[in-house]
Scaffold this motif. Structure first.
Motif, PDB file in Angstrom:
ATOM      1  N   TRP A 208     159.742  98.082 -71.991  1.00 34.67           N
ATOM      2  CA  TRP A 208     160.984  97.536 -72.552  1.00 34.67           C
ATOM      3  C   TRP A 208     162.020  98.639 -72.578  1.00 34.67           C
ATOM      4  CZ3 TRP A 208     161.896  96.386 -78.423  1.00 34.67           C
ATOM      5  CH2 TRP A 208     163.072  95.645 -78.588  1.00 34.67           C
ATOM      6  N   THR A 239     159.929  89.943 -64.562  1.00 34.17           N
ATOM      7  CA  THR A 239     160.987  90.910 -64.848  1.00 34.17           C
ATOM      8  C   THR A 239     162.208  90.151 -65.332  1.00 34.17           C
ATOM      9  OG1 THR A 239     160.188  92.435 -63.149  1.00 34.17           O
ATOM     10  CG2 THR A 239     162.447  92.713 -63.896  1.00 34.17           C
ATOM     11  N   GLU A 240     162.755  90.575 -66.466  1.00 33.17           N
ATOM     12  CA  GLU A 240     163.877  89.848 -67.056  1.00 33.17           C
ATOM     13  C   GLU A 240     164.855  90.818 -67.713  1.00 33.17           C
ATOM     14  OE1 GLU A 240     161.644  87.472 -69.926  1.00 33.17           O
ATOM     15  OE2 GLU A 240     162.364  88.782 -71.543  1.00 33.17           O
ATOM     16  N   TYR A 241     166.088  90.335 -67.913  1.00 30.91           N
ATOM     17  CA  TYR A 241     167.044  91.092 -68.715  1.00 30.91           C
ATOM     18  C   TYR A 241     167.677  90.156 -69.729  1.00 30.91           C
ATOM     19  CZ  TYR A 241     170.805  89.237 -65.688  1.00 30.91           C
ATOM     20  OH  TYR A 241     171.660  88.415 -64.998  1.00 30.91           O
ATOM     21  N   HIS A 243     170.792  89.941 -73.175  1.00 30.28           N
ATOM     22  CA  HIS A 243     171.927  90.527 -73.882  1.00 30.28           C
ATOM     23  C   HIS A 243     171.922  90.055 -75.329  1.00 30.28           C
ATOM     24  CE1 HIS A 243     173.142  90.834 -69.659  1.00 30.28           C
ATOM     25  NE2 HIS A 243     173.985  91.785 -70.030  1.00 30.28           N
ATOM     26  N   ILE A 254     171.725  95.717 -74.404  1.00 29.95           N
ATOM     27  CA  ILE A 254     171.200  95.089 -73.183  1.00 29.95           C
ATOM     28  C   ILE A 254     169.746  95.473 -73.055  1.00 29.95           C
ATOM     29  CG2 ILE A 254     171.468  94.874 -70.684  1.00 29.95           C
ATOM     30  CD1 ILE A 254     174.349  96.029 -71.089  1.00 29.95           C
ATOM     31  N   SER A 255     168.913  94.500 -72.722  1.00 26.83           N
ATOM     32  CA  SER A 255     167.474  94.717 -72.631  1.00 26.83           C
ATOM     33  C   SER A 255     166.974  94.411 -71.224  1.00 26.83           C
ATOM     34  CB  SER A 255     166.759  93.792 -73.638  1.00 26.83           C
ATOM     35  OG  SER A 255     165.387  93.654 -73.343  1.00 26.83           O
ATOM     36  N   ARG A 256     165.988  95.180 -70.778  1.00 21.05           N
ATOM     37  CA  ARG A 256     165.259  94.849 -69.561  1.00 21.05           C
ATOM     38  C   ARG A 256     163.784  95.036 -69.843  1.00 21.05           C
ATOM     39  NH1 ARG A 256     165.583  93.438 -64.527  1.00 21.05           N
ATOM     40  NH2 ARG A 256     167.850  93.437 -64.478  1.00 21.05           N
TER      41      ARG A 256
END
Length: 263
Positions: A208, A239-241, A243, A254-256
């Motif tokens: 993360w 795999t995701e992002y 906000h 912001i997250s990935r």
């Protein structure tokens, strides 16, 4: 035991007791693990002029309720940026690792404002809260309201969703919202692929990464807006992002994530 009490315990010792009420299945919810490690980082940085720039978390193994040791080491302390590594230990083994970079503001001629615009959701007062009986125990610590997309395990044809979230006012006393709280709250949303599941099955964060954008000006009972997008999912990984905005549509973080999927 409140989160604030555990935060304060970290000021005195590397050893803390992870309180009851945070289970996600048979292990502790990853968001509170990340939040506790972030609080340890903040205590060791101890420099109000340096704000969080970004952090990466690797969930190495399952964390259990009870005693845990959280250690911190400053890897480099430069004029502008300080980098720190924090580890959470149980049974003499590292179960989670956090690396964070904190920095001071610097003068610059470069200014780019192309951040993702916040979605226009109905106010949370007009949306139904989640039914906690259908979700892991840790969801009782939060007030989460779906505003877009399908809920998990409904065999939806589309992944991804969005909505509102905050700490549950009946369980957490209001106080200023800090960076450790941000990590704890941000991770409460499930992986974006979960609406595709036909039946309840495990899915958990492997890595993360969070980039911190605008300074926090909120309290613990304030609402935040969230939206996730899945880039790719196959062969048991996704795999995701995502906000996170505040109620005034200021982009906060912001997250990935890389997610393991057992379905």
């Amino acid at each position: 035991m409140s989160l604030l009490t555990v935060y304060q315990a970290l000021e005195q010792s590397e050893w803390i007791d992870i309180p009851e009420g945070w289970l996600q299945g048979r292990t502790i919810y990853g968001g509170v693990v990340a939040g506790l490690m972030m609080q340890k980082a903040l205590l060791n940085i101890a420099d109000s002029s340096k704000r969080l720039l970004s952090t990466s978390v690797t969930f190495v193994g399952p964390v259990q309720q009870g005693a845990a040791r959280i250690t911190a080491e400053i890897l480099r302390q430069g004029k502008s940026v300080t980098t720190i590594e924090v580890r959470l230990w149980q049974d003499d083994a590292v179960q989670s690792i956090l690396i964070a970079s904190f920095g001071t503001a610097r003068s610059s001629e470069i200014h780019v404002r192309q951040e993702r615009t916040a979605p226009n959701y109905q106010s949370p007062e007009h949306l139904q809260g989640m039914q906690h009986a259908d979700f892991p125990q840790c969801y009782q610590q939060f007030d989460v309201r779906w505003a877009e997309g399908a809920v998990p395990c409904t065999a939806s044809s589309q992944s991804d969703f969005g909505g509102w979230c905050r700490f549950e006012p009946e369980k957490h006393q209001d106080r200023p919202f800090g960076v450790a709280d941000l990590m704890t709250l941000f991770d409460i949303w499930p992986p974006g692929v979960l609406p595709l599941f036909k039946n309840l099955a495990p899915a958990s964060s492997l890595t993360w990464h969070v980039t911190y954008v605008n300074p926090l000006q909120q309290n613990l009972h304030d609402w935040f807006k969230y939206k996730v997008f899945t880039d790719y999912a196959a062969e048991g990984y996704a795999t995701e992002y995502a906000h996170l905005w505040d109620a005034e549509n200021r982009l906060i973080a912001i997250s990935r994530q890389t997610v393991t999927v057992f379905a």
